[in-house]
Every structure is written in structure tokens, then in C-alpha cells.
Scaffold this motif. Sequence first.
Motif, PDB file in Angstrom:
ATOM      1  N   THR A  36       3.001  10.199  -9.984  1.00 13.16           N
ATOM      2  CA  THR A  36       2.290  10.448 -11.233  1.00 13.16           C
ATOM      3  C   THR A  36       1.442  11.709 -11.173  1.00 13.16           C
ATOM      4  O   THR A  36       0.894  12.142 -12.182  1.00 13.16           O
ATOM      5  N   SER A  37       1.322  12.286 -10.006  1.00 17.01           N
ATOM      6  CA  SER A  37       0.518  13.508  -9.868  1.00 17.01           C
ATOM      7  C   SER A  37       1.420  14.733  -9.926  1.00 17.01           C
ATOM      8  O   SER A  37       2.642  14.643  -9.778  1.00 17.01           O
ATOM      9  N   LYS A  38       0.801  15.871 -10.134  1.00 17.68           N
ATOM     10  CA  LYS A  38       1.539  17.123 -10.066  1.00 17.68           C
ATOM     11  C   LYS A  38       1.605  17.543  -8.602  1.00 17.68           C
ATOM     12  O   LYS A  38       0.604  17.585  -7.909  1.00 17.68           O
ATOM     13  N   CYS A  39       2.813  17.852  -8.134  1.00 15.28           N
ATOM     14  CA  CYS A  39       2.956  18.254  -6.741  1.00 15.28           C
ATOM     15  C   CYS A  39       4.127  19.212  -6.632  1.00 15.28           C
ATOM     16  O   CYS A  39       4.896  19.402  -7.588  1.00 15.28           O
ATOM     17  N   SER A  40       4.298  19.806  -5.490  1.00 18.07           N
ATOM     18  CA  SER A  40       5.326  20.837  -5.328  1.00 18.07           C
ATOM     19  C   SER A  40       6.724  20.261  -5.387  1.00 18.07           C
ATOM     20  O   SER A  40       7.685  20.999  -5.559  1.00 18.07           O
ATOM     21  N   TYR A  41       6.855  18.942  -5.237  1.00 10.95           N
ATOM     22  CA  TYR A  41       8.189  18.329  -5.244  1.00 10.95           C
ATOM     23  C   TYR A  41       8.572  17.768  -6.610  1.00 10.95           C
ATOM     24  O   TYR A  41       9.734  17.503  -6.857  1.00 10.95           O
ATOM     25  N   CYS A  42       7.585  17.509  -7.448  1.00 14.76           N
ATOM     26  CA  CYS A  42       7.842  16.736  -8.665  1.00 14.76           C
ATOM     27  C   CYS A  42       7.602  17.579  -9.896  1.00 14.76           C
ATOM     28  O   CYS A  42       6.618  18.316  -9.964  1.00 14.76           O
ATOM     29  N   PRO A  43       8.451  17.455 -10.901  1.00 14.70           N
ATOM     30  CA  PRO A  43       8.211  18.162 -12.156  1.00 14.70           C
ATOM     31  C   PRO A  43       7.037  17.520 -12.887  1.00 14.70           C
ATOM     32  O   PRO A  43       6.680  16.374 -12.657  1.00 14.70           O
TER      33      PRO A  43
ATOM     34  N   GLN B 200       0.824  -1.201   0.000  1.00 13.75           N
ATOM     35  CA  GLN B 200       0.000   0.000   0.000  1.00 13.75           C
ATOM     36  C   GLN B 200       0.861   1.254   0.000  1.00 13.75           C
ATOM     37  O   GLN B 200       0.564   2.235  -0.704  1.00 13.75           O
ATOM     38  N   GLU B 201       1.941   1.244   0.758  1.00 17.76           N
ATOM     39  CA  GLU B 201       2.839   2.399   0.766  1.00 17.76           C
ATOM     40  C   GLU B 201       3.495   2.593  -0.589  1.00 17.76           C
ATOM     41  O   GLU B 201       3.654   3.739  -1.053  1.00 17.76           O
ATOM     42  N   ALA B 202       3.858   1.502  -1.244  1.00 13.65           N
ATOM     43  CA  ALA B 202       4.438   1.601  -2.586  1.00 13.65           C
ATOM     44  C   ALA B 202       3.424   2.161  -3.574  1.00 13.65           C
ATOM     45  O   ALA B 202       3.765   2.970  -4.447  1.00 13.65           O
ATOM     46  N   GLN B 203       2.180   1.755  -3.437  1.00 15.59           N
ATOM     47  CA  GLN B 203       1.130   2.279  -4.316  1.00 15.59           C
ATOM     48  C   GLN B 203       0.922   3.771  -4.065  1.00 15.59           C
ATOM     49  O   GLN B 203       0.732   4.551  -5.012  1.00 15.59           O
ATOM     50  N   ASN B 204       0.968   4.176  -2.808  1.00 18.10           N
ATOM     51  CA  ASN B 204       0.838   5.604  -2.493  1.00 18.10           C
ATOM     52  C   ASN B 204       1.961   6.404  -3.132  1.00 18.10           C
ATOM     53  O   ASN B 204       1.745   7.517  -3.637  1.00 18.10           O
ATOM     54  N   LEU B 205       3.157   5.846  -3.123  1.00 20.12           N
ATOM     55  CA  LEU B 205       4.292   6.510  -3.757  1.00 20.12           C
ATOM     56  C   LEU B 205       4.076   6.626  -5.258  1.00 20.12           C
ATOM     57  O   LEU B 205       4.342   7.682  -5.855  1.00 20.12           O
ATOM     58  N   GLU B 206       3.588   5.565  -5.880  1.00 22.10           N
ATOM     59  CA  GLU B 206       3.344   5.599  -7.320  1.00 22.10           C
ATOM     60  C   GLU B 206       2.331   6.692  -7.674  1.00 22.10           C
ATOM     61  O   GLU B 206       2.528   7.454  -8.631  1.00 22.10           O
TER      62      GLU B 206
END
Length: 502
Positions: free
Chosen positions: A493-500, A483-489
Amino acid sequence: MARTFDLLIVGGGVNGCGIARDAAGRGLDVCLIEMNDLASATSSASTKLIHGGLRYLETYEFALVREALAEREVLLTIAPHLVRPLRFVLPVLPGMRPAWLLRLGLLLYDYLYWRRTLPGTATLDLRRVGAGRPLRETMRRGFEYSDCRVDDARLVILNARDAADRRASIRPRTKLLDAKRQAGLWRARVETQQGEIEEIAARALVNAAGPWAGSLLGRIEGVDQSARIRLDQGSHIVVRRMFEGEQAYIFQNADGRIVFAIPYEGDFTLIGTTDREYRADPAKVHAGEDDIAYLIEAANLYFRQQLSREDVVWTYAGVRALLDDGASAARATREYKLVVDAADGLPLLNVFGGKITAYRHLAEKALDQLKPFFPRMRRGPWTADEPLPGGDLPAGGLAALETALAARFSWLEPTLVARLARSYGTRVWALLGEAAGIEALGRHFGAGLYGLEVGWLMREEWAQTAEDVLWRRTKLGLRLSPQEAQNLELFMTSKCSYCPNR
């Protein structure tokens, strides 16, 4: 106008990324393509060792061992956060190689490269030393010698990172469709992750595709496709920690093969590897039940603690491409061969064989082969003297870095400080930046993995999926729940302040 590269390198494993780093540092314009993630095949499926190859002495490959021992010293210097000394215990077992032969081999191992910095061989009474406690009572005598452990996938990533810092274009998830010599250049068609077809022009082509090096020749027009390579499968199992201490073990088996048992990620023991010929699709390699049973049986022959199939928490397997010299898989040479096809003055450099320990020297030799075609190279060999990213540790090494991190970020858990230091070296300062508290690290996915680090891995190290993060950039896949791995995935894949944006 489209950019024309000096080198187009096909293959994002340790050899391809090592060549990219060396070439970019000599002023060549480099493009590297990899059909999957960097280090997604053989280079993340090793036994995680930098070693001279003790068993290669039996096949009289002294030059190979000497080169590997010299490279061991170089890698200890340029990547001290990733490559760390490790003592290996070799028990003597009746019916296997006799003690005198093992001692002779270890003496030769010590002195083939006399400028070593690691301790030499010692004789052990296994009944009187701590390293003997995990072993069965029949193990009374043994030897201890030095080699090194390594985070293999991170070694690949940091070579790619250094190449990119020197203006190389690193393009994972880009597949070569075909290539041909045309109008004074190599013209390669590639398929991007989005399914688009592009053309890349280059003055030289490097085939560093590892297990796919032979089949890749079928996509290159007008070249010799008769290369003789063989595929050798190596399988590994991971179990809960079986012994105290930081020593590793090397065990002999009746069939002549050897098996290592190595402390792994703190709470685990890594056991491997098998050596057997592989004839199927390299993309489908996995540890079969017969491989798993073989490794369990080998461990049970030596350890007091007996393993069963239920004790295995993870398995992995990889395929090594070896020169086909007609020997058995266990005895096949790990020598590599560089073959240049220079028709029309446009070189194709094929890389066949090799091992992770020798990757840097292989890259130097590859550039030697290409130098006649690029007389304006900015410099000669250089990679033995400049640390990989994060490898410029302070006086006192990793311990000093960890102490400084703990003082600056006193709110970090000590286990997280240690992991970050060992993974990123001095680049951990840039990763953590001005973080003033745990909340600055962002979302916590489990096992000390936070959004800030995930964003760094996406921006700086080409990570795109949870698998990239959990099994290559880190080994936290051993600790996160499904479940934690799925949350990371979902996070990645979403737009967030940490990820391009992807």
C-alpha cells in the motif's frame, strides 16, 4: 471518443479469462471486468486437478470424460510449468465398489482418449509397494492411474495476462451495475474500485460470472431470467504432509462420494472435496465444521496416521455453478451450457456450468457461438497450439529450466528456483532481470518472497493486496506468519521502488 469493445466479459474466473484470451487472439477488442480479484472465487477453490473425471463414468457421461481427457493433453502442452502429471492410487476397500468394477472403469478411462501421453492403469499389491505404506493394513489391493495437478489460480492469471498482451482490457475490482441494449450497442454501467460510475459500450456481452451467472441476469434488461443452475459447495482441508512420495490418493466413501489426498506445496497434504448443495450467498461460502469433520473421517478410514481437528492448518471452500438436472450434488452433471440471446442482433452469451479442465474448449465453443456476429475474426481456433505465458519451456522441460536458472543465479536457494520456475515458467527470466545477488531482490517478507517478485505481481498480474499475492499468485500464505503478511500488506500500500502508485 470512448472506446467501443467487441466483447464485454463479466467474470474473471477461468471461463471468463479463457474466453478473453481466445477472443483477443482472434482480433476482437475485449474488455473483461471482475468485481473482485481475478480467480478470487471458484477458480481458486478447486481441488487443483486437471482430470478426465473418472467418477463421471458412473453417470455415463462418456463425451464429457473424453473431452476432458483430450483437454488434459492440451494443457500439458501449453502450460507445462503449471500442469504436471500425477499418479493416483485407488485402494480397494471391502463394502465399496468392487475391484472388477474399478478395473473396468479404469480401462475405459485409459482408452476413451487413446492419444494420451501419460502412463496407463496398473494393479498394485499395496503390501509390497511404497505407495501402500501410508495406508491402513486392511488395504491390500489397489490400482494406480494418471491425471494431472494444476495451480488453478495461476492458470486463470496467465490466461488474463495473455489476453492483455493481445490488447484486451482486464479490469479487476470493477462491478457490473446493469446493462441494456441501446442504440445498436450494449451499454453497461460499472462501478470502479474508487466508487466511480462508468459506461462501457460493446457489441456483445458475455455472462461468465460462475456462481453469480443466474443472479447477474437480473441486472441485464430484457433478457430471459429463467436459467436453472444449482450451486454445489466443495470444501477442502490442508494438513501437514501425511506421506512420502509424489503420488496422490483417491478414496471411496460409503455415501458414494470420493475424496482426494494430494501432495501440496511440498510440506502439506490437500484433502477434498465435499459435494453438497449450497443455497446461501456464494461470497460467504466457507468450510464448515461438518465439512471438516467429514474430510477428516474419510482420511482416517484409509490412512494409518490419524487426523484430528488440530491437525488442520488451513481450510477453503468454493461454489461451483452446475446445470440443474435434478441429480444429487455428487452426481450432478459437470456439462456446461452456452446460451445465446441475440435480440436486435446484439448477442448475450451466458455460460452455465463447466469445470476447470474444460475451460479452453469451452472458450473455443463460445467463440464459435459468437462468430456469426463477428465475421471479420482474424483467425479460427488457435489456443490449443500456443503456450500460455511462460509455457515455452526448453527441451528438457522444467528440469532444464531449473538447471539454467541455478547456473545463472547460483546465489538463489534451490527451493526458490523451483518455485519460481513452476510459477512463471520462462517469464522468470524477465522477473529476475539482471539481478546479481540476493540484495537485488529487495525486501524479504519470509518464505522466499521478496519485493522484486511482489512488484512484478502488482505490475504484471494485477495483485493489489497481500491476500492476492499470498493465496492466489502464490500459496505462500501457508508459510508466512500473520505479522509477515501484515508487513507485506503495508509494503504493497506504500509507494516504493518496486510498486506502481495505486
